[in-house]
Scaffold this motif. Structure first.
Motif, short mmCIF file in Angstrom:
data_model
loop_
_atom_site.label_atom_id
_atom_site.label_comp_id
_atom_site.label_asym_id
_atom_site.label_seq_id
_atom_site.Cartn_x
_atom_site.Cartn_y
_atom_site.Cartn_z
N SER A 1 5.04 5.60 -5.08
CA SER A 1 5.43 5.61 -6.49
C SER A 1 4.50 6.47 -7.34
CB SER A 1 5.50 4.19 -7.05
OG SER A 1 4.21 3.62 -7.11
N SER A 2 3.29 6.71 -6.85
CA SER A 2 2.35 7.53 -7.61
C SER A 2 2.39 9.00 -7.20
CB SER A 2 0.93 6.98 -7.43
OG SER A 2 0.50 7.17 -6.10
N GLU B 1 0.84 -1.21 0.00
CA GLU B 1 0.00 0.00 0.00
C GLU B 1 0.88 1.26 0.00
OE1 GLU B 1 -3.81 1.23 2.61
OE2 GLU B 1 -2.02 0.80 3.79
N GLU C 1 4.16 1.52 -0.84
CA GLU C 1 4.98 1.61 -2.05
C GLU C 1 4.17 2.08 -3.25
OE1 GLU C 1 6.84 -2.26 -2.19
OE2 GLU C 1 8.62 -1.49 -1.18
N THR C 2 2.94 1.62 -3.38
CA THR C 2 2.06 2.06 -4.46
C THR C 2 1.79 3.55 -4.34
OG1 THR C 2 1.02 -0.11 -4.65
CG2 THR C 2 -0.21 1.76 -5.53
#
Length: 84
Positions: A17-18, A11, A13-14
């Motif tokens: 990265s966004s 959760e 890392e997503t």
């Protein structure tokens, strides 16, 4: 809702990265904005990672609304140890 360490990492890392301006370390408030969660929910997730040795706390400088640089605590996700 109880998330596993892996689910929390995925959760975070997503979300990281966004980010518009990806960084290597994020404050609690940065993560609140990225995840759309309350500060307490973010701190709870960070505590799970800290307890597992998967979180590094670093000091960064952010400029406040008056233009004054101020030190802040920020967090980085560490890779899993090879023992896991």
């Amino acid at each position: 809702m109880h998330l596993t360490q892996e689910e929390i990492i995925a959760e975070l890392e997503t979300a990281m990265s966004s980010a518009e301006n990806p960084s290597d370390a994020y404050t609690t408030l940065d993560l609140v904005d990225l995840l759309g969660l309350s500060p307490n929910a973010v701190r709870s997730r960070l505590a799970v990672l800290s307890d597992a040795g998967r979180l590094e706390v670093v000091r960064i400088t952010k400029v406040n609304i008056a233009g004054v640089p101020q030190p802040r605590m920020a967090y980085r996700i560490l890779p899993a140890s090879e023992e896991e």
